[in-house]
Design a protein around this motif. Structure first.
Motif, mmCIF file in Angstrom:
data_model
loop_
_atom_site.group_PDB
_atom_site.id
_atom_site.type_symbol
_atom_site.label_atom_id
_atom_site.label_comp_id
_atom_site.label_asym_id
_atom_site.label_seq_id
_atom_site.Cartn_x
_atom_site.Cartn_y
_atom_site.Cartn_z
ATOM 1 N N MET A 98 0.848 -1.195 0.000
ATOM 2 C CA MET A 98 0.000 0.000 0.000
ATOM 3 C C MET A 98 0.882 1.243 0.000
ATOM 4 S SD MET A 98 -1.320 -0.192 3.960
ATOM 5 C CE MET A 98 -1.754 -1.911 3.727
ATOM 6 N N ILE A 143 -3.369 -2.102 -2.031
ATOM 7 C CA ILE A 143 -4.212 -0.913 -2.089
ATOM 8 C C ILE A 143 -3.632 0.008 -3.152
ATOM 9 C CG2 ILE A 143 -5.089 1.118 -0.894
ATOM 10 C CD1 ILE A 143 -5.028 -0.350 1.676
ATOM 11 N N VAL A 269 -9.790 4.760 -4.906
ATOM 12 C CA VAL A 269 -8.937 3.846 -4.152
ATOM 13 C C VAL A 269 -9.527 2.448 -4.280
ATOM 14 C CG1 VAL A 269 -10.144 4.432 -1.998
ATOM 15 C CG2 VAL A 269 -7.922 3.323 -1.897
ATOM 16 N N LEU A 271 -8.846 -2.035 -3.876
ATOM 17 C CA LEU A 271 -8.097 -3.215 -3.454
ATOM 18 C C LEU A 271 -7.908 -4.092 -4.680
ATOM 19 C CD1 LEU A 271 -9.729 -4.163 -0.043
ATOM 20 C CD2 LEU A 271 -7.301 -3.795 -0.434
ATOM 21 N N LEU A 290 -9.675 -3.749 5.955
ATOM 22 C CA LEU A 290 -9.169 -2.535 5.314
ATOM 23 C C LEU A 290 -10.319 -1.648 4.841
ATOM 24 C CD1 LEU A 290 -6.205 -3.860 3.128
ATOM 25 C CD2 LEU A 290 -6.033 -2.383 5.129
#
Length: 299
Positions: A98, A143, A269, A271, A290
């Motif tokens: 991330m 991420i 954003v 995943l 998360l």
């Protein structure tokens, strides 16, 4: 060792690009790990790894075998954990990546909550600004901030991060506070560019639903989020960044929000994870956690 354990060893060597480190992480002698991979190559009748004195790399056949091994091991783990309801029985290692800002400002301060809930899990956390190769580098999930490229990976949208324009009090005292983007030709912006090949500074902002750009001055270009923030704190110019990363500096007065009516568009954003039919339970649990802790920062 059985075939499943052999594949686990091979996957670890491929991810760490090193027999010694793989052996250490698995608690096995280096000779056993090397011999096991050689036996696997003999059984597959294919060379899976290129070996040199400095590092180990997957061959083309090895890359295909690695991806299938990861999928198979995830399926086996899913079967083993299918009927487990006790959090203490969920075990294994998670390899995640991330951006540095998210790691330091959000995830690490709360990671003990997750590990207390699932004490048998281990986390390998990578923080980088460059886009990692999720499959090649063996990450369970990543991420990603910004627009995604069509990579053949699976993406789970978390929403959008709200943005902010800010500068240091020292900069504003020296150059004044702009009221409109048209005034930025007389101001400096810190430019962020991975390649350090910037051809000029631009200030992006939304006017209604229309994206507009204004030219600005500026003498500094950086290629990491950390140096981007430090350059702003040092009075080198104005930056546009996700609010979550700037929150501590805004709260302490080290940075000041400016041009509030002219914010840049929020940044998506996501995943991102490898395309597998079945995700292991530990990966699903971590991704859900998360998503949960990021909700307060999603626009």
């Amino acid at each position: 060792m059985d075939k499943i354990q052999s594949m686990q060893v091979f996957v670890r060597v491929a991810e760490l690009n090193n027999f010694t480190r793989a052996a250490e992480s698995l608690g096995l002698p280096k000779g056993s790990v090397s011999r096991l991979v050689q036996q696997l190559e003999a059984r597959m009748s294919a060379r899976l790894l290129h070996r040199s004195t400095r590092r180990v790399q997957l061959t083309q056949d090895g890359q295909v075998f690695y991806e299938r091994c990861k999928e198979l091991l995830a399926n086996v783990e899913e079967l083993e954990s299918m009927f487990q309801s006790n959090p203490t029985t969920i075990s294994g290692k998670l390899r995640v990546d991330m951006p540095l800002t998210l790691a330091t400002q959000l995830v690490l301060p709360r990671l003990s909550e997750f590990l207390n809930r699932y004490p048998a899990l281990e986390i390998e956390l990578s923080s980088s600004d460059h886009r990692v190769d999720v499959v090649r580098e063996g990450f369970d999930c990543v991420i990603s901030i910004g627009q995604l490229k069509d990579s053949g990976l699976v993406a789970r949208s978390l929403g959008q991060l709200s943005m902010i324009n800010c500068a240091s009090p020292g900069y504003l005292q020296r150059y004044g506070t702009p009221d409109h983007p048209d005034q930025l030709t007389h101001h400096a912006m810190v430019n962020y560019d991975h390649t350090l090949r910037s051809r000029g500074n631009e200030f992006e902002y939304l006017e209604g639903k229309e994206l507009k750009r204004a030219k600005s001055g500026g003498a500094v270009t950086v290629n990491s989020t950390e140096t981007y923030t430090v350059a702003c704190l040092s009075g080198l110019g104005i930056i546009q960044a996700p609010r979550i990363g700037m929150q501590p500096y805004l709260a302490s007065g080290q940075l000041v929000p400016i041009l509030v009516p002219f914010l840049p568009p929020p940044m998506p954003v996501s995943l991102v994870y490898p395309h597998r039919r079945h995700l292991s339970r530990r990966v699903k649990i971590f991704m859900d956690w998360l998503a949960e802790i990021m909700q307060a920062y999603i626009a």
